[in-house]
Design an enzyme around this catalytic site. Structure first.
Site, mmCIF file in Angstrom:
data_model
loop_
_atom_site.group_PDB
_atom_site.id
_atom_site.type_symbol
_atom_site.label_atom_id
_atom_site.label_comp_id
_atom_site.label_asym_id
_atom_site.label_seq_id
_atom_site.Cartn_x
_atom_site.Cartn_y
_atom_site.Cartn_z
ATOM 1 C CG ASP A 193 -2.283 0.643 0.888
ATOM 2 O OD1 ASP A 193 -2.266 1.809 0.477
ATOM 3 O OD2 ASP A 193 -3.330 -0.010 1.025
ATOM 4 C CG HIS A 268 -4.453 2.143 -2.114
ATOM 5 N ND1 HIS A 268 -4.457 2.703 -0.863
ATOM 6 C CD2 HIS A 268 -5.733 2.199 -2.549
ATOM 7 C CE1 HIS A 268 -5.694 3.081 -0.545
ATOM 8 N NE2 HIS A 268 -6.494 2.784 -1.557
ATOM 9 C CD GLU A 335 -10.083 3.847 -1.038
ATOM 10 O OE1 GLU A 335 -10.972 4.268 -0.294
ATOM 11 O OE2 GLU A 335 -8.969 3.513 -0.600
ATOM 12 C CD1 TRP A 401 -14.091 -2.269 -2.301
ATOM 13 C CD2 TRP A 401 -14.234 -0.869 -0.570
ATOM 14 N NE1 TRP A 401 -13.593 -1.052 -2.707
ATOM 15 C CE2 TRP A 401 -13.670 -0.173 -1.668
ATOM 16 C CE3 TRP A 401 -14.417 -0.184 0.634
ATOM 17 C CZ2 TRP A 401 -13.291 1.165 -1.599
ATOM 18 C CZ3 TRP A 401 -14.042 1.153 0.702
ATOM 19 C CH2 TRP A 401 -13.484 1.815 -0.408
ATOM 20 C CG PHE A 427 -13.779 -7.305 11.682
ATOM 21 C CD1 PHE A 427 -15.108 -7.081 11.314
ATOM 22 C CD2 PHE A 427 -13.398 -8.608 11.954
ATOM 23 C CE1 PHE A 427 -16.025 -8.117 11.222
ATOM 24 C CE2 PHE A 427 -14.305 -9.667 11.877
ATOM 25 C CZ PHE A 427 -15.623 -9.410 11.503
ATOM 26 C CD1 TRP A 476 -10.178 -2.029 5.853
ATOM 27 C CD2 TRP A 476 -8.295 -2.067 4.653
ATOM 28 N NE1 TRP A 476 -10.467 -2.549 4.618
ATOM 29 C CE2 TRP A 476 -9.343 -2.582 3.860
ATOM 30 C CE3 TRP A 476 -7.005 -1.986 4.114
ATOM 31 C CZ2 TRP A 476 -9.135 -3.017 2.552
ATOM 32 C CZ3 TRP A 476 -6.810 -2.420 2.813
ATOM 33 C CH2 TRP A 476 -7.860 -2.924 2.042
ATOM 34 C CD GLU A 478 -6.440 2.795 7.083
ATOM 35 O OE1 GLU A 478 -6.755 1.757 7.715
ATOM 36 O OE2 GLU A 478 -6.902 3.086 5.961
#
Ligand code: TNX
Length: 770
Positions: A193, A268, A335, A401, A427, A476, A478
């Site tokens: 990513d 990404h 994206e 998604w 999640f 994910w 982040e």
């Protein structure tokens, strides 16, 4: 008392039998389970019996021996006699399919029968779930029983993002162990990513030498991360060597898990482009992205006009295919910031040469070439649902998604689909709170939301539904920086999903699931030192306005929980009102509510909601343009429910994509009006823009409208911060029965915005009539 206890157990066929005091509380719930008298005790005299010419069974026996040794100290081994033993038996039973098994426990032996190794493995997992998770000195007692079990779906997946934050190989193996014990068979490994390239590629060492490391921003939240300064050292990161990857792949394979690697393209890709800037459109050097919004100059997508990019990515994929035997290879596709291609000569030349209509088709062109490339190596391409835009490549499988829309469209076109909608399969979203919870990306996916998920959308016919391979949840990272935080995000939601993708829909039972969780699995987590959430104790507050009256419904997910509430701003106590049905709200007030179980108030803070009552409260709304089905808040009359939206976009906001909001309200009778207000949201990162202006009109009969006034966007042009804004027009008191509000949609995302050229969202939360 004792009698009643047994009665309850008899009434709940899935519940554990406490005969012999050993709880059988298997998750996911088996297709069929039946208890018999007696028990089998595994001890130092127990052996394993199987056909030794079958090396797969020998491997499984070894696996079992090691497991039992770990929790007991003795190690059952092969014996040619099938007495006092655990027997593996390969049979031919079409009912069980590839992964099903039959588990028979009698006082004489334990027999696991299946069509192949997968089924034997899952029979073993069911058996392990009954045993202690850690070593104790107690005997290993297994109640006599008969299980017949097989999965509902062939794709039972979990995705882990190791780019935003890196997790070492031991954590990955521990994750795989948990996946296996809950009978998942796909681990989707998000390896690349913007924030880091995590897999060693021999031909391109800079991918990890440069791309795996970035400036440390752990102390800053994702959305507020400072762009990297020049010369700043890259101290955060990590990657997996090919040797480690091979070991993990083998580790997973032993546990019946296919690892689907994801190599993101075309977007990404900042980390890869930081290592090899020549494959970006500008070809200018840049740094690995530390997270948060892209700063100016950052190139996040490969240049599709450059043929060398294709050679580069193919070479990478060749090494990836060599490491991962998975039939599916995930190429991302989500994206993509296509604005870069708009300003790139080579990309534009490619569009011309290939006769493509636009940048969406340029993306499809690239995906199609990789679809062909993977197919030529006997692999199949899977990508996020954006790969539908601009035309779906012929062999592609879609991972849906952004809701289920993409999945539905692909299934209708006869393409395979994996369901993974943000709600409820992400999640990284909150599972409780959000007060008192670790910072999450927003949105709420509670344990019950996950448990209630149905992967086959009602819109599909039976034939189309066959294209739904299954479902998966995505983690994910982040906001997830530590292993215990990671565990907290997927335990226990992963167990709810396990039951969704494995158990027959008719065997699902929320209360019984909770009982198994509470009674056994939580204790296992405690013993193993795993961090987990105890679920959502927060009362959900749902206002429903209709025909002029405003009612509020309260709900708790806690089994056996009661709700206590106050209307005077104080925190509820056990002496407060006990909720027994909808509360009618007739004046402005603050509602606070708590869940109570076993005489105790649960949760850190009560749920809380202000209600502002005005002349339109509870009134029905007529929209000229329908509200988006994705942002309907609590229902049709959210704009008159007295509850104002917060910065959490899903709650109390109605969303309109690209269209104006035109709403009419009948106040029921003529009223004296002196001020009209519309609340709107600005959250440009989510493509939500304020209306340039809002027009208010009033009428006595609903036909002849009289202008009341126009409110313009009050913010300075450079104020792009996330906020709610009230558009108000006050005037001399007038008599009216009808009110009309027209909020103009901003229209199109402006140049430089990631959504450049796409429609903007308009979000509104309340029409206040005073
Ligand atoms: C969207 S899901 C993304 C990820 C983010 C995630 C956060 C997807 C294909 N793309 O890059 O991490 O949202 O929830």
């Amino acid at each position: 008392m004792l009698k009643r206890f047994y009665l309850i157990l008899v009434l709940l066929p899935l519940s554990g039998a406490f005969a012999n005091k050993v709880p059988v509380q298997i998750i996911p719930a088996p297709v069929h389970i039946e208890f018999h008298d007696g028990q089998f005790v595994i001890d130092e005299n127990t052996s394993l019996h199987y056909n030794r010419r079958n090396t797969q069974l020998a491997d499984l026996a070894n696996f079992m021996g090691t497991y039992i040794n770990g929790i007991s100290g003795f190690r059952p081994a092969y014996h040619r006699k099938a007495e006092n033993s655990i027997i593996f038996e390969i049979i031919a039973n079409p009912e069980l399919g590839k992964e099903g098994y039959e588990l028979l426990v009698s006082p004489q032996n334990i027999r696991i029968k299946a069509n192949g190794r997968e089924g034997i493995f899952y029979g073993m997992q069911s058996l392990f779930q009954i045993l202690t998770p850690v070593r104790t000195n107690a005997a290993l007692v297994v109640p006599a029983m008969h299980i017949i079990d097989y999965p509902r779906f062939g794709w039972r997946g979990m995705m882990l993002d190791v780019s935003r934050h890196f997790f070492p190989p031991e954590t990955i193996k521990q994750f795989i162990d948990l996946l296996a014990s809950y009978k998942f068979n796909v681990f989707h490994w998000h390896l690349t990513d913007d924030t880091g390239w995590r897999i060693e590629i021999n031909q391109y060492p800079l991918l990890t030498d440069v791309g795996a490391w970035r400036a440390d921003r752990l102390h800053q939240t994702w959305s507020e991360r400072e762009p990297v300064k020049e010369g700043e050292p890259n101290t955060y990161g990590g990657y997996y060597t090919q040797e480690q990857v091979r070991e993990i792949v083998a580790y997973a394979k032993m546990r019946n898990i296919t690892i689907v690697p994801e190599i993101e393209l075309p977007g990404h890709s900042v980390a890869a482009l930081a290592a090899y800037p020549e494959f970006s459109c500008t070809q200018k050097p840049q740094n690995v992205h530390a997270g948060g919004p892209y700063p100016e100059g950052i190139q996040s997508a490969y240049c599709v006009g450059n043929e060398d990019v294709f050679a580069f990515l193919k070479n990478i994929l060749l090494e990836v295919m060599d490491l991962f035997p998975s039939e599916f290879i995930h190429i991302g596709g989500d994206e993509v910031e296509k604005s870069q291609w708009r300003n790139c000569e080579r990309c534009q030349a490619r569009i011309k040469e290939e006769g493509l209509a636009d940048e969406d088709e340029l993306q499809s062109y690239m995906i199609r070439r990789f679809d062909e490339f993977l197919a030529s190596h006997n692999r199949r391409l899977i990508g996020w649902d954006e790969i539908l835009e601009g035309g779906l490549a012929p062999g592609a499988t879609v991972m849906s998604w952004r809701g289920e829309r993409g999945g539905i469209a692909a299934a209708r076109m006869g393409h395979d689909v994996v369901m993974s909608p943000g709600y409820p399969c992400y999640f990284d979203h909150y599972q409780a709170g959000p007060e008192g919870e670790p910072l999450a990306i927003g949105g709420m996916n509670t344990l019950k939301n996950v448990y209630d998920y149905e992967p086959i959308p009602a819109e599909l016919t039976e034939d189309q539904a066959k294209f739904v391979l299954g479902a998966q949840a995505n983690i994910w990272t982040e906001y997830i920086t530590t292993v215990s935080h990671l565990q907290y995000m997927f335990l226990p939601r992963m167990l709810a999903l396990a039951e969704v993708v494995w158990s027959p829909a008719e065997n699902r039972n929320w209360e019984d699931f909770n009982r198994r969780l509470d009674g056994w699995h939580f204790r296992k987590f405690d013993k193993k030192g795993l961090t987990y959430s105890r679920g959502n104790t927060k009362v959900s507050i749902t206002p429903v306005s209709s025909e002029g009256s405003l009612e509020v419904f309260l709900e708790t997910e806690v089994i056996g929980g009661e709700i206590y509430y106050t209307l005077d701003g104080t925190d509820p106590t056990l002496q407060s009102n006990k909720y027994s049905g909808p509360i009618i709200i007739e004046r402005s007030l603050t509602l606070k509510a708590s869940t109570v179980r076993d005489g105790r108030i649960l949760g850190l803070l009560p749920a809380q909601q202000d209600f502002n009552i005005h002349l339109a409260s509870g009134r029905d709304i007529q929209y000229e343009n329908p509200v988006s089905r994705y942002y309907m808040a609590d229902g049709p009359n959210s704009l008159t429910d007295g509850a104002r939206g917060t910065l959490k976009v899903t709650q109390y906001w109605h969303g309109f994509n690209g269209r104006d909001m035109i709403a009419t309200i009948d106040l029921g009778e003529t009223k004296t009006i002196s001020s009209l207000t519309l609340g709107a949201l600005q959250k440009q990162v989510d493509w939500i823009f304020l209306p340039p202006q809002v027009e208010f009109e009033i009428s006595a009969d609903g036909n002849n409208w009289q202008k009341w006034g126009i409110a313009k966007n009050p913010l300075q042009e450079d104020d792009k911060s996330e906020q709610t804004v009230d558009y108000t027009v006050s005037a001399l008191a007038s008599q009216a029965r009808f009110v009309k509000v027209t909020a103009r949609n901003f229209g199109i995302c402006p140049p430089g915005h990631p959504g450049e050229g796409h429609s903007t969202w308009l979000f509104v939360d309340e029409i206040v009539v005073e």
